[in-house]
Structure formats: structure tokens, C-alpha cells
Design a protein around this motif. Structure first.
Motif, PDB file in Angstrom:
ATOM      1  N   LEU A 207       0.941  -1.060   0.202  1.00 36.91           N
ATOM      2  CA  LEU A 207      -0.123   0.270  -0.075  1.00 36.91           C
ATOM      3  C   LEU A 207       0.683   1.244   0.153  1.00 36.91           C
ATOM      4  O   LEU A 207       0.715   2.654  -0.245  1.00 36.91           O
ATOM      5  N   GLN A 208       2.611   1.023  -0.081  1.00 36.96           N
ATOM      6  CA  GLN A 208       3.257   2.224  -0.147  1.00 36.96           C
ATOM      7  C   GLN A 208       3.004   2.825  -1.157  1.00 36.96           C
ATOM      8  O   GLN A 208       3.552   3.840  -1.548  1.00 36.96           O
ATOM      9  N   GLY A 209       3.163   2.245  -2.223  1.00 39.10           N
ATOM     10  CA  GLY A 209       2.705   2.708  -3.300  1.00 39.10           C
ATOM     11  C   GLY A 209       1.537   2.876  -3.805  1.00 39.10           C
ATOM     12  O   GLY A 209       0.815   2.295  -3.573  1.00 39.10           O
ATOM     13  N   GLU A 210       1.402   4.331  -4.247  1.00 43.16           N
ATOM     14  CA  GLU A 210       0.357   4.867  -4.535  1.00 43.16           C
ATOM     15  C   GLU A 210      -0.460   4.174  -6.109  1.00 43.16           C
ATOM     16  O   GLU A 210       0.359   4.006  -6.846  1.00 43.16           O
ATOM     17  N   GLY A 211      -1.452   4.091  -5.973  1.00 45.98           N
ATOM     18  CA  GLY A 211      -2.444   3.476  -6.971  1.00 45.98           C
ATOM     19  C   GLY A 211      -2.784   1.380  -6.368  1.00 45.98           C
ATOM     20  O   GLY A 211      -3.587   1.056  -7.284  1.00 45.98           O
ATOM     21  N   ASN A 212      -1.774   1.798  -5.233  1.00 48.48           N
ATOM     22  CA  ASN A 212      -1.705   0.534  -4.986  1.00 48.48           C
ATOM     23  C   ASN A 212      -3.030  -0.694  -4.333  1.00 48.48           C
ATOM     24  O   ASN A 212      -3.496   0.761  -3.945  1.00 48.48           O
ATOM     25  N   SER A 213      -3.593  -1.629  -4.155  1.00 47.44           N
ATOM     26  CA  SER A 213      -4.214  -1.603  -3.339  1.00 47.44           C
ATOM     27  C   SER A 213      -4.421  -3.560  -2.783  1.00 47.44           C
ATOM     28  O   SER A 213      -3.754  -4.322  -3.099  1.00 47.44           O
ATOM     29  N   VAL A 214      -5.583  -3.538  -1.694  1.00 42.73           N
ATOM     30  CA  VAL A 214      -5.035  -4.796  -1.403  1.00 42.73           C
ATOM     31  C   VAL A 214      -6.969  -5.646  -0.605  1.00 42.73           C
ATOM     32  O   VAL A 214      -7.310  -4.363  -0.372  1.00 42.73           O
ATOM     33  N   GLU A 215      -6.706  -5.997  -1.880  1.00 41.32           N
ATOM     34  CA  GLU A 215      -8.786  -6.527  -2.036  1.00 41.32           C
ATOM     35  C   GLU A 215      -8.472  -7.521  -0.989  1.00 41.32           C
ATOM     36  O   GLU A 215      -7.813  -8.486  -0.797  1.00 41.32           O
ATOM     37  N   VAL A 216      -9.638  -7.375   0.231  1.00 42.95           N
ATOM     38  CA  VAL A 216     -10.096  -8.696   0.900  1.00 42.95           C
ATOM     39  C   VAL A 216     -11.386  -9.768   0.721  1.00 42.95           C
ATOM     40  O   VAL A 216     -12.541  -8.909   0.098  1.00 42.95           O
ATOM     41  N   ARG A 217     -11.420 -10.451   0.581  1.00 47.22           N
ATOM     42  CA  ARG A 217     -12.421 -11.607  -0.473  1.00 47.22           C
ATOM     43  C   ARG A 217     -12.149 -12.868   0.906  1.00 47.22           C
ATOM     44  O   ARG A 217     -11.271 -13.573   1.283  1.00 47.22           O
ATOM     45  N   LEU A 218     -13.982 -13.113   0.888  1.00 47.27           N
ATOM     46  CA  LEU A 218     -14.190 -14.158   1.951  1.00 47.27           C
ATOM     47  C   LEU A 218     -13.959 -15.064   1.378  1.00 47.27           C
ATOM     48  O   LEU A 218     -13.742 -15.561  -0.256  1.00 47.27           O
ATOM     49  N   ILE A 219     -13.019 -16.375   1.040  1.00 45.78           N
ATOM     50  CA  ILE A 219     -12.853 -17.400   1.058  1.00 45.78           C
ATOM     51  C   ILE A 219     -14.167 -18.050   0.941  1.00 45.78           C
ATOM     52  O   ILE A 219     -14.903 -19.102   2.169  1.00 45.78           O
ATOM     53  N   ALA A 220     -14.959 -18.771  -0.218  1.00 46.59           N
ATOM     54  CA  ALA A 220     -15.996 -19.659  -0.001  1.00 46.59           C
ATOM     55  C   ALA A 220     -15.933 -20.562   1.436  1.00 46.59           C
ATOM     56  O   ALA A 220     -14.858 -21.803   0.724  1.00 46.59           O
ATOM     57  N   SER A 221     -17.049 -21.265   1.971  1.00 49.98           N
ATOM     58  CA  SER A 221     -16.506 -21.948   2.841  1.00 49.98           C
ATOM     59  C   SER A 221     -17.044 -23.536   2.191  1.00 49.98           C
ATOM     60  O   SER A 221     -18.373 -23.324   1.826  1.00 49.98           O
ATOM     61  N   GLY A 222     -16.951 -24.781   2.689  1.00 51.21           N
ATOM     62  CA  GLY A 222     -17.598 -25.875   1.883  1.00 51.21           C
ATOM     63  C   GLY A 222     -18.974 -25.934   2.876  1.00 51.21           C
ATOM     64  O   GLY A 222     -19.276 -26.490   1.388  1.00 51.21           O
TER      65      GLY A 222
END
Lengths: 401, 117
Positions: free
Chosen positions: B98-113
């Protein structure tokens, strides 16, 4: 010690990897070697944080770099593009990556990058890039130049190495002295770049000086290069480095030498410098490094020693036989002031008439301070217009109150 | 506890960094993941090298490079255990990418069984 936490591990590995690849594949492929080294570090970044760092990070990096090079070779062979990656030496790949092989390759790289076919500024630029592992942006900051300028300079330098067919070889015995002079000059310039640069990043500048010292130590480990000149250059670097913590800024050092806090001087480095200066005093060749190191040694001596400034003055006179520079002349005039008083020093300095030089005005400001405070202030005003770093600006502002 | 993927996106993955810069990222990334692991909430993760990256398109044509026409690339991902997506997002905030401008981290739920989240 935990190798990942070794400061600058990747910088020194950049030098080892590029040197080893060039030893094996030829310095004509320098750019390729640099790319492989960078890709190797990225591969580490993509692996170590997730799987844990390897027990021997350097060995891991070498293995990856070596595999990348071999894959390139295979691919080039398959596609019959043998011109792209060739074997430039008959040494085995195994030997090239051994401890001795790596050490040897780095020394050869130092000589290759100081090849007489390269202009001085290219030698320094390449040394920063290859020997110190600096990035383009870091080199641009150190030189106060644009990244584009540095990229172009390095590109041209690599072209010269390729076109002139420079080899990763130790010079012949008959040429060693001349070629060593070039290597020492590059390392001296590298160090000066760090020491005198007006670059704002103090850490970067000190890193640069310590990298240059590391390279001189490597040269001293190679018997044909362990000459009095090499040792005196190392001594000079030690003495200057001892004042890192005490000095504020480049212009500040000239103004504030007398006000420096001596307890901040690094006495271990002064002792190391004295040791090597002593070792340098053999043989009958006196180099500019001997003279500069001796001046630097005298600067560490207490003011109560009445020989101090007369000795420094006479050494500066001597130094001018090796070629002169504005800094040499201005420092010489500071010594003149200490020996013969302000009036003589002012008249000698004003003869120079360097109106656009910040050090010129800074020196005159110091020289006029006791006798003519108004003129001293005028020169501080002129200095203020010319200095660039925050530290220097703050320092001169204080002198203006 | 649920599992979430934190997907690191780089705005310009092709940019070359200096050795010192890469070493700094290395330390930061290790500290980041180490911090999550210390809470026993790190599951797995990997970097995704750009080399050998290909994009296969709808017409089955294959192009080299991870970019697929975009400059933005995925540099890697980690899977963490967290009580909620908010907690997972807190982990994501520490990601050095995230220190890089324009970068991002996407948070996604892992589908459970079991199909129940």
C-alpha cells in the motif's frame, strides 16, 4: 548472524551476482546480468515472506541467478541466438560461484569498470550501479541529476564496454600500476560523491562512502593492488568518515570546523586511518592520497599543537602539484588564515573572485567575521542564495541573526 | 473464524526497484506476515512472479504477460483467519504494497465448504 537482516545484503549481492555472471558470460552482457540480479531479488521477495527465508540467503540468491542465466543460455541455444549469451571464459560455472571465484570476479569487475576507454563520469556511474548496487533513482539523487540522464549515461557506458571488447581480466603486470590508479581514482570519486554531494539524503551519502571504503578494503586483499597509494586512500577515507557525525552539512563543515563537537568524532575510525597511513608510508612514491590523508590526519589533531596549521598549509601547497580544485584552494586559504591571519587570507581569497561559489562566500564570511561584521554578513547573504540543502540553509540563517 | 484472501494489486508491476528497495520491501513483508502469524491467523500465501505469465482470452488466444491489457497486476495473496471482513481489512492495512500510490489490497471471503458463511 541473520543474513536477511544484514544491512545492504542485496546491494552487495548485486555486485557479486553481476560480477560472477559477467565473469562467466562476458561483460558485454552487463545489462543482462543486472536484469538477472534484479529478477533474482524479486524472486526472493515472492518466496521468502511466504515460505520462510532460506538458511543461507546468499547461496539461495546465487542458485536462482545461476539458474536464470542457464535457462537463458539454453533458450538462446535452442533459438540459435548464440550471439546473445556466450561463454566468455573457460572456468566452470561451479568455480565462478565459489567464495574465491566470487571474490576474484568482483576484483576483475573493479578493473573492467575503470577501463581507460570509459569517461570518468561513466566509470563513477557504473561503479555506483554495479559495485555499490545502487538503483538509478539513488544514483540520480547522489549526482543531483535526472533519472533519464543517469540511464542514458549508463547505457552509453555499457555500449563502450561491449564495443571496445573489454574483458573481465586482471591487468598485465606491466599495466597494473596505471590500471590501479584508475580504479583508485574511481573509488576516490565515489567517496567524494558521497562526502561532498549536496544530495539531501544523508543516509544515502554515508552509505556511498562506506561502500567505497569496503571496495578499497577488497583491493587491499589483492596483493598486487595493496600498494601504498591504496592504503593511503583508505586512510584518507577513514579520517573523513570519522567526522560524519560531527559535521552538519557540506558548507557547514567549512564554516563550523572550529565549532565541531570533537566528542562526536569516531575515534575508532581515526585509529584505523592512522594505522593505514602508517602502512602507506613505505616506498618512494608520494600520491595525492598520501597528502590528503596526512591533511585529514592533522585535522584530527588538537588545536593546541602549534605545528597543526603550518603543516596543513604546507601540505595544501604540496597538494596543488597534483592538480587543484576550488575546494583545495579554499581549504588552503583557511589554513593560511590560521597561520598568517585573516588579512592575508582575505586578500588571497578575493583574488579568486568566485562570485558564484557558495564555499567562496562562506569562507570570506568566516574570515571577515572578527574585523568587519557587516561584510561578513554580506557574504553569508550571498552564501544563503547559493546553498541548496536544508541543513546548510538553517545553518547560514543562524549566522545571519 | 472465517478465511479471507488478501489480494495484493500493483498499479505498475513492471517498474524496476533498486536492490535496497527490494530488501526494504522484503523486511516489511516478512514483518507484516510475521505479525499475522504471531496471532496464529496466517493460513497460507504466495507471491506471483511475472515471468511465464500468460493470459488466455475468450477466443483461446494466448498472450504473454500478466497484464491482459491492463497495467495493474496481482503481485501475490495471503489467506488469513479473521472474525470478520473488518478484521481482515485491518490486516490488509499493514500490507507494505500500500506504500505505492495506486496499489491496493482486495479482501475476499474464501467460500466455505458448507455453503454457510
Amino acid at each position: 548472524m541473520d543474513q536477511v537482516d544484514v544491512p545492504h545484503l542485496f546491494r552487495s549481492e548485486f555486485r557479486r551476482i553481476t560480477s560472477s555472471l559477467c565473469r562467466y558470460h562476458g561483460i558485454a552482457h552487463l545489462q543482462l546480468a543486472e536484469d538477472i540480479a534484479s529478477e533474482t531479488f524479486l524472486a526472493a521477495l515472492e518466496t521468502w515472506p511466504y515460505r520462510g527465508k532460506p538458511d543461507n540467503p546468499a547461496a539461495w540468491l546465487h542458485r536462482v541467478a545461476r539458474n536464470k542465466a542457464l535457462n537463458l543460455l539454453k533458450r538462446a541455444g535452442r533459438e540459435q541466438r548464440t550471439d546473445e549469451v556466450v561463454l566468455a571464459t573457460d572456468m566452470t560455472d561451479e568455480a565462478a560461484w565459489s567464495t574465491d571465484g566470487l571474490h576474484d570476479s568482483q576484483l576483475r569487475m573493479m578493473f573492467a569498470l575503470s577501463h581507460p576507454s570509459l569517461p570518468a563520469e561513466s566509470q563513477v556511474g557504473l561503479a555506483l550501479r554495479i559495485l555499490c548496487g545502487f538503483g538509478i533513482q539513488e544514483i540520480a539523487s547522489a549526482f543531483l541529476a535526472s533519472e533519464e540522464t543517469i540511464s542514458k549515461r549508463l547505457y552509453r557506458a555499457r555500449e563502450i564496454l561491449r564495443i571496445k571488447g573489454v574483458q573481465m581480466e586482471f591487468p598485465e603486470t606491466t599495466q597494473i600500476s596505471q590500471r590501479l590508479d584508475a580504479v583508485l581514482n574511481t573509488l576516490y570519486l565515489l567517496y567524494s560523491e558521497g562526502y561532498y554531494s549536496e544530495c539531501h539524503d544523508t543516509v544515502l551519502r554515508e552509505d556511498l562512502c562506506f561502500e567505497a571504503m569496503h571496495l578499497v578494503r577488497m583491493l587491499m586483499d589483492y596483493p598486487p593492488a595493496n600498494t601504498p597509494a591504496t592504503r593511503s586512500l583508505y586512510a584518507l577515507m577513514c579520517f573523513h568518515a570519522s567526522r560524519f557525525r560531527a559535521r552538519k552539512q557540506v558548507t557547514g563543515e567549512l564554516i563550523l570546523y572550529n565549532e565541531q563537537d570533537r566528542s562526536q568524532w569516531d575515534h575508532a575510525l581515526i585509529a584505523e586511518g592512522s594505522h593505514y597511513l602508517h602502512l602507506a608510508s613505505s616506498g618512494d612514491i608520494l600520491t595525492r592520497y598520501h597528502v590528503e590523508a596526512t591533511i585529514a590526519w592533522w585535522l584530527t589533531v588538537d588545536e593546541s599543537n602549534t605545528s597543526k596549521w603550518p603543516s596543513i598549509l604546507s601540505l595544501y601547497e604540496h597538494l596543488q602539484h597534483f592538480g587543484t580544485s576550488p575546494m583545495v584552494l579554499l581549504n588552503r586559504n583557511y589554513a593560511l588564515y590560521k597561520v598568517e591571519g585573516a588579512a592575508t587570507a582575505i586578500s588571497e581569497t578575493e583574488k579568486l573572485g568566485w562570485m558564484g561559489n557558495q564555499f567562496y562566500h562562506a569562507l570570506l564570511a568566516v574570515l571577515y567575521a572578527p574585523s568587519d561584521p557587516v561584510r561578513s554578513q554580506e557574504h553569508y547573504q550571498e552564501t544563503l542564495k547559493l546553498v541548496k540543502t536544508r541543513g546548510d540553509i538553517d545553518l547560514i540563517r543562524k549566522k545571519l541573526t | 473464524m472465517k478465511e479471507y484472501a488478501l489480494i495484493m494489486r500493483h498499479d505498475d508491476g513492471a517498474k524496476v526497484a533498486s536492490p535496497e528497495q527490494i530488501q526494504a520491501w522484503m523486511k516489511q513483508t516478512m514483518d507484516w506476515i510475521g505479525g499475522i502469524a504471531a496471532k496464529n491467523q496466517f493460513v497460507s500465501g504466495t507471491g506471483l512472479p511475472f515471468q511465464e505469465a500468460k493470459v488466455v482470452r475468450h477466443d483461446k488466444s494466448v498472450v504473454n504477460g500478466p497484464f491482459g491489457g491492463l497495467k495493474e497486476t496481482i503481485g501475490g495473496f495471503i489467506v488469513v483467519r479473521a472474525a470478520s471482513s473488518d478484521e481482515a481489512a485491518e490486516f490488509a492495512k499493514g500490507c507494505p504494497v500500500l506504500q505505492g500510490e495506486g496499489n491496493s489490497v482486495e479482501v475476499r471471503l474464501i467460500a466455505s465448504g458448507d455453503g454457510v458463511h
